[in-house]
Each structure stands twice: as structure tokens, then as C-alpha cells.
Scaffold this motif. Sequence first.
Motif, short mmCIF file in Angstrom:
data_model
loop_
_atom_site.label_atom_id
_atom_site.label_comp_id
_atom_site.label_asym_id
_atom_site.label_seq_id
_atom_site.Cartn_x
_atom_site.Cartn_y
_atom_site.Cartn_z
N GLY A 195 0.65 -0.93 0.25
CA GLY A 195 0.31 0.30 -0.11
C GLY A 195 0.75 1.21 -0.13
N ALA A 196 1.70 1.21 0.83
CA ALA A 196 2.57 2.08 1.03
C ALA A 196 3.34 2.32 -0.69
N ALA A 197 3.96 1.41 -0.98
CA ALA A 197 4.65 1.39 -2.17
C ALA A 197 3.59 2.52 -3.39
N LEU A 198 2.17 1.74 -3.34
CA LEU A 198 1.06 1.83 -4.29
C LEU A 198 1.19 3.27 -4.01
N ALA A 199 1.07 3.99 -2.72
CA ALA A 199 0.88 5.60 -2.53
C ALA A 199 2.12 6.32 -3.38
N PHE A 200 3.74 5.51 -3.14
CA PHE A 200 4.45 6.25 -3.69
C PHE A 200 4.21 6.55 -5.06
N HIS A 201 3.96 5.69 -5.52
CA HIS A 201 3.54 5.14 -7.38
C HIS A 201 2.62 6.48 -7.63
N ILE A 202 2.06 6.42 -7.22
CA ILE A 202 0.69 7.46 -7.35
C ILE A 202 1.03 8.59 -7.14
N ALA A 203 1.62 9.03 -6.40
CA ALA A 203 2.67 10.36 -5.64
C ALA A 203 3.69 10.30 -6.53
N GLY A 204 4.24 9.99 -7.55
CA GLY A 204 4.82 10.04 -8.34
C GLY A 204 4.16 10.11 -9.43
N GLY A 205 3.38 10.08 -9.67
CA GLY A 205 2.65 10.68 -11.29
C GLY A 205 2.09 9.03 -12.04
N GLY A 206 2.58 8.35 -10.85
CA GLY A 206 1.87 7.09 -11.67
C GLY A 206 0.59 6.61 -12.11
N ALA A 207 0.26 6.26 -13.45
CA ALA A 207 -1.14 5.69 -13.25
C ALA A 207 -1.33 4.96 -12.41
N TYR A 208 -2.76 4.59 -12.25
CA TYR A 208 -3.53 3.72 -11.37
C TYR A 208 -4.59 3.32 -11.66
N GLU A 209 -6.07 2.96 -11.22
CA GLU A 209 -7.86 3.33 -12.03
C GLU A 209 -7.63 3.50 -9.84
N MET A 210 -8.66 4.01 -9.60
CA MET A 210 -9.43 4.35 -8.70
C MET A 210 -9.37 2.63 -7.62
N ARG A 211 -10.13 1.71 -8.62
CA ARG A 211 -10.72 0.62 -7.99
C ARG A 211 -9.69 0.24 -7.07
N THR A 212 -8.52 0.41 -7.52
CA THR A 212 -7.22 -0.18 -7.01
C THR A 212 -6.80 0.18 -5.79
N LEU A 213 -7.19 1.42 -5.40
CA LEU A 213 -6.66 2.35 -4.21
C LEU A 213 -7.53 1.62 -3.40
N GLY A 214 -8.53 1.75 -3.60
CA GLY A 214 -9.87 1.03 -3.00
C GLY A 214 -9.92 -0.31 -2.20
#
Length: 124
Positions: free
Chosen positions: A82-101
Motif C-alpha cells: 500500500g505504501a509502495a502504491l502511494a509512492f507510485h501515485i505520488a510520483g505520477g504513476g497511472a492507476y485506477e481508483m478501484r486499485t486504491l480502494g
Amino acid sequence: MSSSMGLRVAGGVALVFGALTLFSGGAALFGGKDMGAVVHFVLWFNFLAGFAYMVAGWGLWAGRRYARPLSLAVFLASLGVGAALAFHIAGGGAYEMRTLGAMSLRILIWAVLALVALRVLPRG
């Protein structure tokens, strides 16, 4: 609620959650569908963790000692991803909101399951 009933409920939740995780992760990985902006390390972690969910779920259900450290490990690993995902998102990486949820839900569920395991199962 008795300790054994709490473990059975926790184990049942983990088993169902594990089965759903394996099914949805397998479909996303091997089903050939376009899933949008997939974060591959999250998808692979969740799919592989589904097997650990099943083992931990059975251990909780049966009151096995190994479920205590395994549930905690699943929670901590989920927190790390989850922390790695947060860094990925903060760095401008593409993601889906459902992934975060979904990742947030996994962390929450395993926090509760690990807490049950730590409170009810003996060390060992």
C-alpha cells in the motif's frame, strides 16, 4: 462471542476473501481483459497473497498457532505494498481508483484479522 467463534468468523472471512482474491486476480492476470491502468506489482502481490489468505484463513478457522504470525505478515506486507502504491501515485504513476480502494480494503481487513489472531491465538 467466544474465542473459538471469533476465530471461526475471522477464518471464514479470510477464506472467502482469499478465494475472491484468487478469482479476481487470476481473471485480471490471465483473462485477457483490458483492466485499464493496472499497477502490475499490486496486481501480482494481491494474486499471490490470495494463497497466503487461504492458508491463514484455514489456520484461523482451526485455531492453529501459525495463523498468528502469518496474519501479521500478511497485514504488514499489504501495508508495505500500500505504501509502495502511494509512492507510485505520488510520483505520477497511472492507476485506477478501484486499485486504491481495493488495496485500502485489504489493509483494513488484514489489520482486523491480524488483531484477532494476535489477541486470541497463543504465541508459539
